[in-house]
Design a protein around this motif. Structure first.
Motif, PDB file in Angstrom:
ATOM      1  N   SER A 144     -71.511  -2.017 -13.120  1.00 38.45           N
ATOM      2  CA  SER A 144     -72.457  -2.454 -14.138  1.00 38.45           C
ATOM      3  C   SER A 144     -73.370  -3.550 -13.615  1.00 38.45           C
ATOM      4  O   SER A 144     -72.898  -4.489 -12.959  1.00 38.45           O
ATOM      5  CB  SER A 144     -71.718  -2.956 -15.383  1.00 38.45           C
ATOM      6  N   GLN A 145     -74.653  -3.431 -13.940  1.00 37.02           N
ATOM      7  CA  GLN A 145     -75.604  -4.476 -13.586  1.00 37.02           C
ATOM      8  C   GLN A 145     -75.372  -5.739 -14.405  1.00 37.02           C
ATOM      9  O   GLN A 145     -75.873  -6.817 -14.044  1.00 37.02           O
ATOM     10  CB  GLN A 145     -77.027  -3.968 -13.828  1.00 37.02           C
ATOM     11  N   LYS A 146     -74.596  -5.633 -15.471  1.00 36.96           N
ATOM     12  CA  LYS A 146     -74.395  -6.783 -16.344  1.00 36.96           C
ATOM     13  C   LYS A 146     -73.636  -7.912 -15.656  1.00 36.96           C
ATOM     14  O   LYS A 146     -73.755  -9.070 -16.049  1.00 36.96           O
ATOM     15  CB  LYS A 146     -73.652  -6.348 -17.607  1.00 36.96           C
ATOM     16  N   ILE A 147     -72.866  -7.579 -14.631  1.00 34.81           N
ATOM     17  CA  ILE A 147     -72.123  -8.624 -13.934  1.00 34.81           C
ATOM     18  C   ILE A 147     -73.085  -9.595 -13.243  1.00 34.81           C
ATOM     19  O   ILE A 147     -72.831 -10.806 -13.174  1.00 34.81           O
ATOM     20  CB  ILE A 147     -71.122  -8.033 -12.910  1.00 34.81           C
ATOM     21  N   PHE A 148     -74.227  -9.086 -12.783  1.00 31.53           N
ATOM     22  CA  PHE A 148     -75.226  -9.959 -12.159  1.00 31.53           C
ATOM     23  C   PHE A 148     -75.905 -10.834 -13.211  1.00 31.53           C
ATOM     24  O   PHE A 148     -76.258 -11.989 -12.947  1.00 31.53           O
ATOM     25  CB  PHE A 148     -76.244  -9.127 -11.385  1.00 31.53           C
ATOM     26  N   HIS A 149     -76.084 -10.273 -14.397  1.00 30.91           N
ATOM     27  CA  HIS A 149     -76.631 -11.062 -15.510  1.00 30.91           C
ATOM     28  C   HIS A 149     -75.686 -12.214 -15.843  1.00 30.91           C
ATOM     29  O   HIS A 149     -76.127 -13.358 -16.038  1.00 30.91           O
ATOM     30  CB  HIS A 149     -76.818 -10.161 -16.734  1.00 30.91           C
ATOM     31  N   ASP A 150     -74.384 -11.923 -15.904  1.00 26.12           N
ATOM     32  CA  ASP A 150     -73.414 -12.985 -16.186  1.00 26.12           C
ATOM     33  C   ASP A 150     -73.388 -14.022 -15.070  1.00 26.12           C
ATOM     34  O   ASP A 150     -73.201 -15.215 -15.325  1.00 26.12           O
ATOM     35  CB  ASP A 150     -72.022 -12.381 -16.384  1.00 26.12           C
ATOM     36  N   ALA A 151     -73.558 -13.564 -13.826  1.00 24.91           N
ATOM     37  CA  ALA A 151     -73.605 -14.506 -12.702  1.00 24.91           C
ATOM     38  C   ALA A 151     -74.814 -15.423 -12.822  1.00 24.91           C
ATOM     39  O   ALA A 151     -74.726 -16.635 -12.566  1.00 24.91           O
ATOM     40  CB  ALA A 151     -73.633 -13.750 -11.380  1.00 24.91           C
ATOM     41  N   ASN A 152     -75.944 -14.857 -13.230  1.00 22.26           N
ATOM     42  CA  ASN A 152     -77.141 -15.678 -13.427  1.00 22.26           C
ATOM     43  C   ASN A 152     -76.936 -16.724 -14.510  1.00 22.26           C
ATOM     44  O   ASN A 152     -77.496 -17.811 -14.460  1.00 22.26           O
ATOM     45  CB  ASN A 152     -78.339 -14.784 -13.791  1.00 22.26           C
ATOM     46  N   GLY A 153     -76.124 -16.395 -15.504  1.00 22.25           N
ATOM     47  CA  GLY A 153     -75.910 -17.302 -16.619  1.00 22.25           C
ATOM     48  C   GLY A 153     -74.844 -18.354 -16.386  1.00 22.25           C
ATOM     49  O   GLY A 153     -74.648 -19.238 -17.229  1.00 22.25           O
ATOM     50  N   LEU A 154     -74.160 -18.288 -15.262  1.00 23.87           N
ATOM     51  CA  LEU A 154     -73.094 -19.253 -14.991  1.00 23.87           C
ATOM     52  C   LEU A 154     -73.638 -20.677 -14.869  1.00 23.87           C
ATOM     53  O   LEU A 154     -74.595 -20.923 -14.153  1.00 23.87           O
ATOM     54  CB  LEU A 154     -72.365 -18.885 -13.689  1.00 23.87           C
ATOM     55  N   VAL A 155     -72.998 -21.579 -15.571  1.00 24.29           N
ATOM     56  CA  VAL A 155     -73.264 -23.012 -15.394  1.00 24.29           C
ATOM     57  C   VAL A 155     -71.973 -23.614 -14.830  1.00 24.29           C
ATOM     58  O   VAL A 155     -71.044 -23.927 -15.577  1.00 24.29           O
ATOM     59  CB  VAL A 155     -73.649 -23.693 -16.719  1.00 24.29           C
ATOM     60  N   PRO A 156     -71.880 -23.737 -13.513  1.00 22.86           N
ATOM     61  CA  PRO A 156     -70.619 -24.184 -12.897  1.00 22.86           C
ATOM     62  C   PRO A 156     -70.312 -25.633 -13.203  1.00 22.86           C
ATOM     63  O   PRO A 156     -71.205 -26.464 -13.342  1.00 22.86           O
ATOM     64  CB  PRO A 156     -70.862 -23.961 -11.401  1.00 22.86           C
ATOM     65  N   LEU A 157     -69.025 -25.907 -13.293  1.00 22.33           N
ATOM     66  CA  LEU A 157     -68.562 -27.265 -13.536  1.00 22.33           C
ATOM     67  C   LEU A 157     -68.185 -27.927 -12.203  1.00 22.33           C
ATOM     68  O   LEU A 157     -67.977 -27.242 -11.199  1.00 22.33           O
ATOM     69  CB  LEU A 157     -67.353 -27.229 -14.469  1.00 22.33           C
ATOM     70  N   PRO A 158     -68.104 -29.245 -12.173  1.00 23.62           N
ATOM     71  CA  PRO A 158     -67.754 -29.937 -10.925  1.00 23.62           C
ATOM     72  C   PRO A 158     -66.449 -29.420 -10.325  1.00 23.62           C
ATOM     73  O   PRO A 158     -65.498 -29.096 -11.041  1.00 23.62           O
ATOM     74  CB  PRO A 158     -67.623 -31.394 -11.365  1.00 23.62           C
ATOM     75  N   LYS A 159     -66.434 -29.341  -9.001  1.00 25.67           N
ATOM     76  CA  LYS A 159     -65.271 -28.906  -8.212  1.00 25.67           C
ATOM     77  C   LYS A 159     -64.970 -27.423  -8.346  1.00 25.67           C
ATOM     78  O   LYS A 159     -63.923 -26.962  -7.906  1.00 25.67           O
ATOM     79  CB  LYS A 159     -64.027 -29.728  -8.568  1.00 25.67           C
ATOM     80  N   SER A 160     -65.879 -26.651  -8.934  1.00 26.96           N
ATOM     81  CA  SER A 160     -65.686 -25.204  -9.018  1.00 26.96           C
ATOM     82  C   SER A 160     -65.884 -24.579  -7.642  1.00 26.96           C
ATOM     83  O   SER A 160     -66.719 -25.036  -6.851  1.00 26.96           O
ATOM     84  CB  SER A 160     -66.678 -24.589 -10.003  1.00 26.96           C
ATOM     85  N   LYS A 161     -65.108 -23.504  -7.363  1.00 24.22           N
ATOM     86  CA  LYS A 161     -65.161 -22.871  -6.056  1.00 24.22           C
ATOM     87  C   LYS A 161     -65.040 -21.359  -6.197  1.00 24.22           C
ATOM     88  O   LYS A 161     -64.253 -20.867  -7.013  1.00 24.22           O
ATOM     89  CB  LYS A 161     -64.031 -23.389  -5.151  1.00 24.22           C
ATOM     90  N   VAL A 162     -65.802 -20.644  -5.372  1.00 28.35           N
ATOM     91  CA  VAL A 162     -65.730 -19.185  -5.349  1.00 28.35           C
ATOM     92  C   VAL A 162     -65.550 -18.721  -3.910  1.00 28.35           C
ATOM     93  O   VAL A 162     -66.332 -19.096  -3.029  1.00 28.35           O
ATOM     94  CB  VAL A 162     -67.012 -18.536  -5.908  1.00 28.35           C
ATOM     95  N   TYR A 163     -64.519 -17.930  -3.672  1.00 27.50           N
ATOM     96  CA  TYR A 163     -64.308 -17.290  -2.372  1.00 27.50           C
ATOM     97  C   TYR A 163     -64.566 -15.806  -2.571  1.00 27.50           C
ATOM     98  O   TYR A 163     -63.857 -15.128  -3.314  1.00 27.50           O
ATOM     99  CB  TYR A 163     -62.890 -17.528  -1.869  1.00 27.50           C
ATOM    100  N   LEU A 164     -65.597 -15.291  -1.895  1.00 22.35           N
ATOM    101  CA  LEU A 164     -66.036 -13.907  -2.063  1.00 22.35           C
ATOM    102  C   LEU A 164     -65.905 -13.166  -0.740  1.00 22.35           C
ATOM    103  O   LEU A 164     -66.412 -13.610   0.290  1.00 22.35           O
ATOM    104  CB  LEU A 164     -67.500 -13.905  -2.520  1.00 22.35           C
ATOM    105  N   TYR A 165     -65.202 -12.033  -0.779  1.00 27.11           N
ATOM    106  CA  TYR A 165     -64.990 -11.230   0.434  1.00 27.11           C
ATOM    107  C   TYR A 165     -65.493  -9.804   0.229  1.00 27.11           C
ATOM    108  O   TYR A 165     -65.347  -9.226  -0.852  1.00 27.11           O
ATOM    109  CB  TYR A 165     -63.508 -11.173   0.790  1.00 27.11           C
ATOM    110  N   GLY A 166     -66.065  -9.234   1.303  1.00 31.71           N
ATOM    111  CA  GLY A 166     -66.465  -7.837   1.285  1.00 31.71           C
ATOM    112  C   GLY A 166     -66.322  -7.212   2.658  1.00 31.71           C
ATOM    113  O   GLY A 166     -66.433  -7.891   3.686  1.00 31.71           O
ATOM    114  N   GLY A 167     -66.052  -5.917   2.673  1.00 29.87           N
ATOM    115  CA  GLY A 167     -65.903  -5.188   3.926  1.00 29.87           C
ATOM    116  C   GLY A 167     -67.075  -4.259   4.190  1.00 29.87           C
ATOM    117  O   GLY A 167     -67.675  -3.710   3.261  1.00 29.87           O
TER     118      GLY A 167
END
Length: 259
Positions: free
Chosen positions: A172-195
């Motif tokens: 779904s393209q909606k996941i990118f919409h939700d990513a655009n809407g993210l307002v991260p809080l202090p000390k937030s971290k994302v580890y993203l992996y792809g093959g």
């Protein structure tokens, strides 16, 4: 048998999920010395529990018990993991955040409500966990990665750490919409992996998500994103197994593991 092996306890074989009128096995992996201390620990909620520490799993496993033992031997031991079994034939629907033409009505929002309203309070009550968002993570791979990403994007005040392996971004393209809407809080971290050998569109989708997350320049001083790509990586537990200790070290122990 290593003295550093995590303590594996089954919270319940048939833990009730009232939102789905279903039951699920829930396990917890505790530091090897958990019962010898009075410490409170950060926690990571992982999806697809059947594939995390069962060497007999049909598609292989992440072998997180072995990784946690090795990490503990290296001094990185202060972490509790909650492993949630998936719903077998209902897995896709339960991990799908959005309605889909092929898979029907997505139940991902309901699944996240179960975590927030029932499972997390249960864990907080029965185990010594640090329950603030900066110490609470969520993770998974494939569909488990997608629902974990959705949870972190829509509930940043609950899940301040995300371990996202090979997420099914194509659904779904909606996941990118939700990513655009993210307002991260202090000390937030994302580890993203792809093959590189997962699908033709997999790495382009991962790159698109990375660009969105890194584009949050207002939060650059406290929102941290780490992206790992294995060009030979396939969509399988074999590669997620290798990535797991790297992600744990970066997310929880502020160190970067050498591949």
């Amino acid at each position: 048998m290593s003295k550093y092996n995590p303590i594996i306890e089954v919270i319940e074989e048939h833990y009730e999920i009232p939102q789905f009128d279903a039951e699920r096995k829930i396990s917890v992996l505790l530091p090897y010395d958990y019962h010898e201390t009075r410490k409170y620990y950060p926690v990571l909620y992982l999806q697809d529990g059947q594939n995390l520490f069962n060497p007999s799993a049909p598609f292989g496993d992440w072998a997180i018990d072995k990784s946690l033992s090795k990490l503990a031997e290296e001094g990185c031991k202060d972490l509790i993991i909650v492993a949630i079994d998936h719903g077998e034939d209902e897995r896709i629907k339960e991990y799908l955040p959005y309605d889909h033409a092929k898979f029907g009505k997505g139940q991902g929002r309901v699944y996240i409500d179960f975590l927030k309203e029932k499972l997390i309070p249960h864990v907080n009550k029965n185990y010594r966990v640090l329950s603030d968002y900066a110490n609470m993570g969520i993770g998974g791979s494939s569909m488990g990665g997608l629902i974990s990403l959705y949870a972190g994007l829509t509930e940043p005040n609950v899940f301040g750490k995300m371990m996202i392996f090979s997420p099914s971004l194509w659904l779904s393209q909606k996941i990118f919409h939700d990513a655009n809407g993210l307002v991260p809080l202090p000390k937030s971290k994302v580890y993203l992996y792809g093959g590189g050998r997962e699908s033709q569109q997999h790495l382009p989708n991962v790159k698109r998500l990375e660009n969105i997350l890194r584009g949050k320049k207002f939060a650059a001083s406290y929102f941290h994103v780490e992206v790992s790509v294995n060009l030979e990586g396939e969509h399988s537990e074999r590669y997620w197994c290798k990535e797991f200790p790297k992600a744990v070290q970066w997310l929880y122990f502020n160190t970067k593991r050498v591949a």
